[in-house]
Design a protein around this motif. Structure first.
Motif, PDB file in Angstrom:
ATOM      1  N   ILE A  31       0.842  -1.204   0.000  1.00 41.41           N
ATOM      2  CA  ILE A  31       0.000   0.000   0.000  1.00 41.41           C
ATOM      3  C   ILE A  31       0.875   1.251   0.000  1.00 41.41           C
ATOM      4  CG2 ILE A  31      -1.672   1.333   1.352  1.00 41.41           C
ATOM      5  CD1 ILE A  31      -2.833  -1.428   2.214  1.00 41.41           C
ATOM      6  N   ILE A  32       1.921   1.246   0.793  1.00 39.56           N
ATOM      7  CA  ILE A  32       2.840   2.385   0.841  1.00 39.56           C
ATOM      8  C   ILE A  32       3.547   2.549  -0.501  1.00 39.56           C
ATOM      9  CG2 ILE A  32       4.970   3.260   1.876  1.00 39.56           C
ATOM     10  CD1 ILE A  32       3.988   1.968   4.525  1.00 39.56           C
ATOM     11  N   GLN A  33       3.999   1.452  -1.092  1.00 37.30           N
ATOM     12  CA  GLN A  33       4.670   1.518  -2.396  1.00 37.30           C
ATOM     13  C   GLN A  33       3.752   2.120  -3.457  1.00 37.30           C
ATOM     14  OE1 GLN A  33       5.684  -2.613  -2.767  1.00 37.30           O
ATOM     15  NE2 GLN A  33       7.807  -2.295  -2.123  1.00 37.30           N
ATOM     16  N   GLU A  34       2.513   1.661  -3.489  1.00 35.34           N
ATOM     17  CA  GLU A  34       1.567   2.169  -4.483  1.00 35.34           C
ATOM     18  C   GLU A  34       1.210   3.632  -4.218  1.00 35.34           C
ATOM     19  OE1 GLU A  34      -1.746  -0.530  -4.735  1.00 35.34           O
ATOM     20  OE2 GLU A  34      -0.468  -2.169  -5.453  1.00 35.34           O
ATOM     21  N   ALA A  35       1.078   3.982  -2.959  1.00 31.62           N
ATOM     22  CA  ALA A  35       0.775   5.370  -2.611  1.00 31.62           C
ATOM     23  C   ALA A  35       1.926   6.294  -3.013  1.00 31.62           C
ATOM     24  CB  ALA A  35       0.491   5.491  -1.118  1.00 31.62           C
ATOM     25  N   LEU A  36       3.150   5.862  -2.800  1.00 36.39           N
ATOM     26  CA  LEU A  36       4.310   6.662  -3.180  1.00 36.39           C
ATOM     27  C   LEU A  36       4.385   6.817  -4.698  1.00 36.39           C
ATOM     28  CD1 LEU A  36       6.862   8.192  -2.449  1.00 36.39           C
ATOM     29  CD2 LEU A  36       8.082   6.004  -2.434  1.00 36.39           C
ATOM     30  N   ALA A  37       4.135   5.754  -5.433  1.00 40.73           N
ATOM     31  CA  ALA A  37       4.148   5.817  -6.897  1.00 40.73           C
ATOM     32  C   ALA A  37       3.083   6.790  -7.393  1.00 40.73           C
ATOM     33  CB  ALA A  37       3.939   4.429  -7.492  1.00 40.73           C
ATOM     34  N   GLU A  38       1.901   6.739  -6.804  1.00 45.04           N
ATOM     35  CA  GLU A  38       0.819   7.646  -7.189  1.00 45.04           C
ATOM     36  C   GLU A  38       1.182   9.093  -6.850  1.00 45.04           C
ATOM     37  OE1 GLU A  38      -2.591   8.962  -8.856  1.00 45.04           O
ATOM     38  OE2 GLU A  38      -1.828   6.918  -8.926  1.00 45.04           O
ATOM     39  N   LYS A  40       4.192  10.354  -6.664  1.00 41.32           N
ATOM     40  CA  LYS A  40       5.216  10.777  -7.626  1.00 41.32           C
ATOM     41  C   LYS A  40       4.563  11.224  -8.930  1.00 41.32           C
ATOM     42  CE  LYS A  40       9.345   8.077  -6.556  1.00 41.32           C
ATOM     43  NZ  LYS A  40      10.113   6.899  -6.996  1.00 41.32           N
ATOM     44  N   ARG A  41       3.597  10.447  -9.427  1.00 40.67           N
ATOM     45  CA  ARG A  41       2.888  10.819 -10.651  1.00 40.67           C
ATOM     46  C   ARG A  41       2.200  12.170 -10.486  1.00 40.67           C
ATOM     47  NH1 ARG A  41       2.191   5.204 -11.006  1.00 40.67           N
ATOM     48  NH2 ARG A  41       0.315   5.198  -9.731  1.00 40.67           N
ATOM     49  N   LYS A  42       1.573  12.372  -9.340  1.00 39.44           N
ATOM     50  CA  LYS A  42       0.877  13.625  -9.070  1.00 39.44           C
ATOM     51  C   LYS A  42       1.845  14.802  -9.072  1.00 39.44           C
ATOM     52  CE  LYS A  42      -2.068  15.796  -5.597  1.00 39.44           C
ATOM     53  NZ  LYS A  42      -2.719  15.663  -4.311  1.00 39.44           N
ATOM     54  N   SER A  46       1.872  17.891 -11.718  1.00 33.10           N
ATOM     55  CA  SER A  46       1.759  19.242 -11.194  1.00 33.10           C
ATOM     56  C   SER A  46       2.893  20.122 -11.707  1.00 33.10           C
ATOM     57  CB  SER A  46       1.766  19.210  -9.664  1.00 33.10           C
ATOM     58  OG  SER A  46       1.733  20.508  -9.152  1.00 33.10           O
ATOM     59  N   LYS A  47       4.118  19.608 -11.679  1.00 33.33           N
ATOM     60  CA  LYS A  47       5.263  20.368 -12.172  1.00 33.33           C
ATOM     61  C   LYS A  47       5.136  20.622 -13.674  1.00 33.33           C
ATOM     62  CE  LYS A  47       8.661  19.109  -8.703  1.00 33.33           C
ATOM     63  NZ  LYS A  47       9.962  18.498  -8.438  1.00 33.33           N
ATOM     64  N   THR A  48       4.629  19.640 -14.400  1.00 38.30           N
ATOM     65  CA  THR A  48       4.432  19.803 -15.837  1.00 38.30           C
ATOM     66  C   THR A  48       3.410  20.894 -16.112  1.00 38.30           C
ATOM     67  OG1 THR A  48       4.980  17.477 -16.220  1.00 38.30           O
ATOM     68  CG2 THR A  48       3.775  18.605 -17.963  1.00 38.30           C
ATOM     69  N   ALA A  49       2.317  20.892 -15.373  1.00 41.60           N
ATOM     70  CA  ALA A  49       1.277  21.911 -15.538  1.00 41.60           C
ATOM     71  C   ALA A  49       1.828  23.299 -15.213  1.00 41.60           C
ATOM     72  CB  ALA A  49       0.075  21.589 -14.657  1.00 41.60           C
ATOM     73  N   GLU A  50       2.645  23.405 -14.175  1.00 37.79           N
ATOM     74  CA  GLU A  50       3.244  24.691 -13.816  1.00 37.79           C
ATOM     75  C   GLU A  50       4.174  25.182 -14.918  1.00 37.79           C
ATOM     76  OE1 GLU A  50       5.211  24.241 -10.055  1.00 37.79           O
ATOM     77  OE2 GLU A  50       3.336  23.806  -8.996  1.00 37.79           O
ATOM     78  N   ALA A  51       4.984  24.281 -15.461  1.00 36.11           N
ATOM     79  CA  ALA A  51       5.913  24.659 -16.526  1.00 36.11           C
ATOM     80  C   ALA A  51       5.155  25.090 -17.780  1.00 36.11           C
ATOM     81  CB  ALA A  51       6.851  23.493 -16.849  1.00 36.11           C
TER      82      ALA A  51
END
Length: 82
Positions: A31-38, A40-42, A46-51
Motif C-alpha cells: 500500500i505504501i509503495q503504491e501510494a508513493l508511486a501515485e 510521484k505521478r501527481k 503538477s510540475k508539468t502543468a506549472e511549466a
C-alpha cells in the motif's frame, strides 16, 4: 533480496494504513509503495502543468512552441503511410 527499513509515522497514519491493509487484503508495504508511486505521478503532473503555464505566459516562447507544433502537424501530411 528485498531490503527493508523502518519508517516512523504517527499513530493515526499507522491505524489508517492498518485499516486499508485489512480492507484491501494487501500488505502495508505494498500500500505504501503504491501510494508513493501515485504521489510521484501527481508531483510530476503538477510540475508539468506549472511549466506549461509559465510557457504560455511568455509570449515569445509560446509563439515558438506553437510554430514548432505546426511543423510537427505537417509531418502527418507528408504522404508517408503510417
Amino acid at each position: 533480496m528485498n531490503r527493508t527499513t523502518t519508517v516512523r509515522v504517527d499513530i493515526e497514519t499507522y491505524e489508517g494504513l492498518k485499516k486499508l491493509s485489512t480492507e484491501l487484503n494487501q500488505p502495508m508495504q505494498k500500500i505504501i509503495q503504491e501510494a508513493l508511486a501515485e504521489y510521484k505521478r501527481k508531483v510530476i503532473l503538477s510540475k508539468t502543468a506549472e511549466a506549461f503555464a509559465a510557457l504560455k505566459k511568455n509570449n515569445e516562447l509560446w509563439e515558438e512552441e506553437t510554430e514548432e507544433r505546426k511543423l510537427w502537424e505537417n509531418t502527418l501530411q507528408d504522404g508517408i503511410e503510417q
